[in-house]
Design a protein around this motif. Structure first.
Motif, mmCIF file in Angstrom:
data_model
loop_
_atom_site.group_PDB
_atom_site.id
_atom_site.type_symbol
_atom_site.label_atom_id
_atom_site.label_comp_id
_atom_site.label_asym_id
_atom_site.label_seq_id
_atom_site.Cartn_x
_atom_site.Cartn_y
_atom_site.Cartn_z
ATOM 1 N N ALA A 44 -16.912 -17.015 -2.290
ATOM 2 C CA ALA A 44 -17.986 -17.589 -1.478
ATOM 3 C C ALA A 44 -17.479 -18.447 -0.329
ATOM 4 O O ALA A 44 -18.115 -18.513 0.722
ATOM 5 N N VAL A 45 -16.336 -19.102 -0.494
ATOM 6 C CA VAL A 45 -15.897 -20.066 0.517
ATOM 7 C C VAL A 45 -14.643 -19.653 1.291
ATOM 8 O O VAL A 45 -14.386 -20.197 2.354
ATOM 9 N N GLU A 46 -13.869 -18.712 0.762
ATOM 10 C CA GLU A 46 -12.654 -18.288 1.450
ATOM 11 C C GLU A 46 -12.896 -16.972 2.182
ATOM 12 O O GLU A 46 -13.675 -16.145 1.713
ATOM 13 N N PRO A 47 -12.225 -16.784 3.320
ATOM 14 C CA PRO A 47 -12.409 -15.528 4.042
ATOM 15 C C PRO A 47 -11.856 -14.350 3.245
ATOM 16 O O PRO A 47 -10.758 -14.422 2.696
ATOM 17 N N ARG A 48 -12.622 -13.289 3.179
ATOM 18 C CA ARG A 48 -12.233 -12.068 2.481
ATOM 19 C C ARG A 48 -12.422 -10.888 3.425
ATOM 20 O O ARG A 48 -13.433 -10.780 4.121
ATOM 21 N N ALA A 49 -11.452 -9.988 3.419
ATOM 22 C CA ALA A 49 -11.541 -8.792 4.260
ATOM 23 C C ALA A 49 -12.393 -7.736 3.582
ATOM 24 O O ALA A 49 -12.283 -7.503 2.382
ATOM 25 N N GLU A 50 -13.248 -7.127 4.366
ATOM 26 C CA GLU A 50 -14.021 -5.985 3.903
ATOM 27 C C GLU A 50 -13.266 -4.705 4.258
ATOM 28 O O GLU A 50 -13.248 -3.751 3.491
ATOM 29 N N SER A 51 -12.633 -4.723 5.450
ATOM 30 C CA SER A 51 -11.851 -3.576 5.910
ATOM 31 C C SER A 51 -10.840 -4.067 6.944
ATOM 32 O O SER A 51 -10.964 -5.167 7.482
ATOM 33 N N GLN A 60 -4.859 1.236 18.069
ATOM 34 C CA GLN A 60 -3.703 1.496 18.925
ATOM 35 C C GLN A 60 -4.022 1.263 20.404
ATOM 36 O O GLN A 60 -3.177 0.755 21.143
ATOM 37 N N SER A 61 -5.235 1.569 20.839
ATOM 38 C CA SER A 61 -5.577 1.409 22.255
ATOM 39 C C SER A 61 -5.547 -0.056 22.687
ATOM 40 O O SER A 61 -5.267 -0.358 23.839
ATOM 41 N N ARG A 62 -5.826 -0.962 21.768
ATOM 42 C CA ARG A 62 -5.805 -2.400 22.064
ATOM 43 C C ARG A 62 -4.565 -3.077 21.515
ATOM 44 O O ARG A 62 -4.364 -4.276 21.737
ATOM 45 N N ASP A 63 -3.752 -2.339 20.757
ATOM 46 C CA ASP A 63 -2.566 -2.874 20.073
ATOM 47 C C ASP A 63 -2.932 -4.116 19.276
ATOM 48 O O ASP A 63 -2.344 -5.189 19.424
ATOM 49 N N ARG A 64 -3.913 -3.945 18.396
ATOM 50 C CA ARG A 64 -4.397 -5.039 17.557
ATOM 51 C C ARG A 64 -4.665 -4.545 16.148
ATOM 52 O O ARG A 64 -5.171 -3.448 15.944
ATOM 53 N N VAL A 65 -4.344 -5.393 15.173
ATOM 54 C CA VAL A 65 -4.805 -5.189 13.806
ATOM 55 C C VAL A 65 -6.167 -5.874 13.754
ATOM 56 O O VAL A 65 -6.292 -7.047 14.107
ATOM 57 N N ILE A 66 -7.177 -5.141 13.319
ATOM 58 C CA ILE A 66 -8.546 -5.640 13.269
ATOM 59 C C ILE A 66 -8.918 -5.859 11.807
ATOM 60 O O ILE A 66 -8.746 -4.961 10.974
#
Length: 117
Positions: A27-34, A39-45
């Motif tokens: 409930a209080v800590e950030p959790r990844a859903e996905s 590659q086009s932005r060279d970012r991990v999302i």
């Protein structure tokens, strides 16, 4: 046989306490859903369960800086959602740490700081 001091009642109480702690953390800590590599932005999302999105360039992250786009695309979210894992790269990151700007060990972070200064 040696007794551990744990009877069924204590075990059930410990399990209940652990489940309660997990519910609070969820409930209080950030959790990844996905998570995925763009590659086009060279970012991990990272899409968080809260609906927020966080991204970072892999060059900041220890163990990801020299990785190929194909390897970066193989990111996995841990079952609890509190971590990211790249099997082939042998790289693991805590989602709360990433959101706090921690992309590796103290030595790695010092190197990153020197690069951007």
């Amino acid at each position: 046989m040696v007794s551990s001091g744990w009877d069924e009642t204590k075990i059930k109480a410990a399990i209940a306490k652990a489940r309660e702690a997990a519910a609070v953390a969820n409930a209080v800590e950030p959790r990844a859903e996905s998570a995925y590599y763009d590659q086009s932005r060279d970012r991990v999302i990272i899409n968080l369960k809260s609906g927020a999105t966080f991204s970072f360039p892999p060059a900041l992250a220890q163990g990801l800086a020299a990785a190929s786009p194909e390897d970066l695309a193989k990111v996995e979210v841990t079952p609890s959602g509190d971590g990211l894992h790249w099997e082939k790269l042998d790289a693991d990151f805590s989602v709360p740490a990433l959101l706090a700007g921690v992309f590796g060990t103290a030595d790695w972070m010092a190197q990153i700081k020197m690069r951007v200064s």
